[in-house]
Design an enzyme around this catalytic site. Structure first.
Site, PDB file in Angstrom:
ATOM      1  CB  ALA A  35      -0.899   0.007   1.226  1.00  0.00           C
ATOM      2  CG  ASP A  36      -0.100   4.851  -2.303  1.00  0.00           C
ATOM      3  OD1 ASP A  36      -1.122   4.867  -1.591  1.00  0.00           O
ATOM      4  OD2 ASP A  36      -0.103   5.186  -3.500  1.00  0.00           O
ATOM      5  CB  SER A  37       1.013   7.453   2.651  1.00  0.00           C
ATOM      6  OG  SER A  37       1.386   8.207   1.535  1.00  0.00           O
ATOM      7  CG  ASP A  39      -3.071   2.333  -1.674  1.00  0.00           C
ATOM      8  OD1 ASP A  39      -4.014   2.630  -2.410  1.00  0.00           O
ATOM      9  OD2 ASP A  39      -1.965   1.933  -2.098  1.00  0.00           O
TER      10      ASP A  39
ATOM     11  NE  ARG B 164      -5.295   6.462  -4.416  1.00  0.00           N
ATOM     12  CZ  ARG B 164      -4.073   6.035  -4.118  1.00  0.00           C
ATOM     13  NH1 ARG B 164      -3.063   6.291  -4.924  1.00  0.00           N
ATOM     14  NH2 ARG B 164      -3.851   5.340  -3.006  1.00  0.00           N
TER      15      ARG B 164
END
Lengths: 78, 236
Positions: A35-37, A39, B164
């Site tokens: 995961a990244d931050s 996430d 994103r």
């Protein structure tokens, strides 16, 4: 496995796209599950939605493993 | 162009804000939300805009969930004020209120909107900065500081959010014919015109179209940038 753990695991599998078998209760979202931050922020938002509770930022920062999430949600969800 | 998308633009009763709302409305935007300090400023032809009365100076204490329970695709941070004076005569109240409205209010609105955008993996954020953030302007230490700060904020947010599908950009208008420039006297206006290679003030539609571009599919790969819309006044 408790119901809460089951639901948390499902969210983690869906959000991080990892195989369920690879998730241990002490696996760290970032270090072990890729995961990244952001996430981790999304995971917390998904937990909030699933369990109908609000997780304040200071508590959210301490949720780094599946076990942390299950412990927090067991104590605080409705 | 903006079918099924929602826009939130702060300061929708000002010249630039109302042109932005108008442009998005004319281009098929679904719901348009805006803020104003006073609902009496809303004109009759702005009935299509869903206005909320907010004092941005006090936004920290406002529950935005109650105010905007909506899905936001485009966030345009346009509201701003100036309280000009030479630095040595500038009161700390005037310093603080300009920084508070032009910069700090964005922090709270962004927190609220970015969360929703991260969730749906789409968002277009556009700040309205100013040419004076890049050139300086005597008498506007507070205003230029607040606008220049946006430049760093845009870049950091762009880096954090690009994975994103959220882009973050700003537009730096030059001298635009608006209620802010209406306050200038003729001598001041002529002095300004003498510095603009296009020999005219910009109009608020020029800014609205630039905002539209940054929110459109044509700008999908543009993030962390400042678009200077100033008739050649400053080439940065």
């Amino acid at each position: 496995m408790s119901d809460i753990e089951e639901r948390v695991k499902k969210i983690v599998v869906e959000h991080l796209g990892v195989e369920e078998a690879k998730i241990q209760s002490d696996s760290k979202f970032i270090d072990d599950l890729g995961a990244d931050s952001l996430d981790t922020v999304e995971l917390v938002m998904a937990f909030e939605e699933e369990f109908g509770c609000e997780i304040p930022d200071d508590a959210a920062e301490k949720i780094v493993t599946l076990k942390d999430a299950v412990t927090y949600l067991s104590a605080n969800s409705n | 162009m903006f079918k099924d998308k929602n826009l939130l633009v702060t300061g929708g009763t000002g010249s630039i804000g109302s042109s932005i709302c108008n442009y998005f409305n004319n281009n098929g935007c679904k719901d348009i939300y805006s803020t104003t300090t006073n609902l009496n400023k809303v004109r009759d032809d702005q009935a299509y805009i869903k206005f909320k009365e907010i004092n941005l100076n006090n936004i920290e204490n406002i529950n935005l969930d109650e105010l905007f329970d909506i899905d936001i695709d485009f966030l345009v941070l346009n509201a701003g004020l100036n309280k000009d004076n030479i630095f040595l005569r500038m009161s700390s109240e005037d310093w603080n209120s300009v920084i508070n409205v032009n910069l700090n209010s964005s922090f709270h609105l962004l927190k609220y909107c970015v969360k929703k955008m991260v969730k749906k993996k789409f968002g277009r954020i556009v700040f309205i900065s100013s040419v004076v953030a890049y050139t300086g302007n005597p008498g506007q230490a507070n205003y230029t500081a607040s606008k220049a700060a946006i430049s760093g904020l845009v870049k950091s947010l762009a880096l954090e959010l690009s994975s994103r599908n959220i882009t973050v950009n700003s537009i730096a208008p030059g001298f635009i014919s608006s209620n802010m420039t209406d306050k200038l006297n003729d001598d001041q206006k002529n002095a300004i015109l003498g510095r603009i290679p296009m020999k005219k003030l910009g109009n608020s539609d020029d800014i609205a179209k630039a905002v539209g571009f940054l929110c459109s599919e044509n700008a999908n790969y543009i993030t962390g940038q400042t678009l200077h819309v100033n008739g050649g006044l400053a080439l940065i």
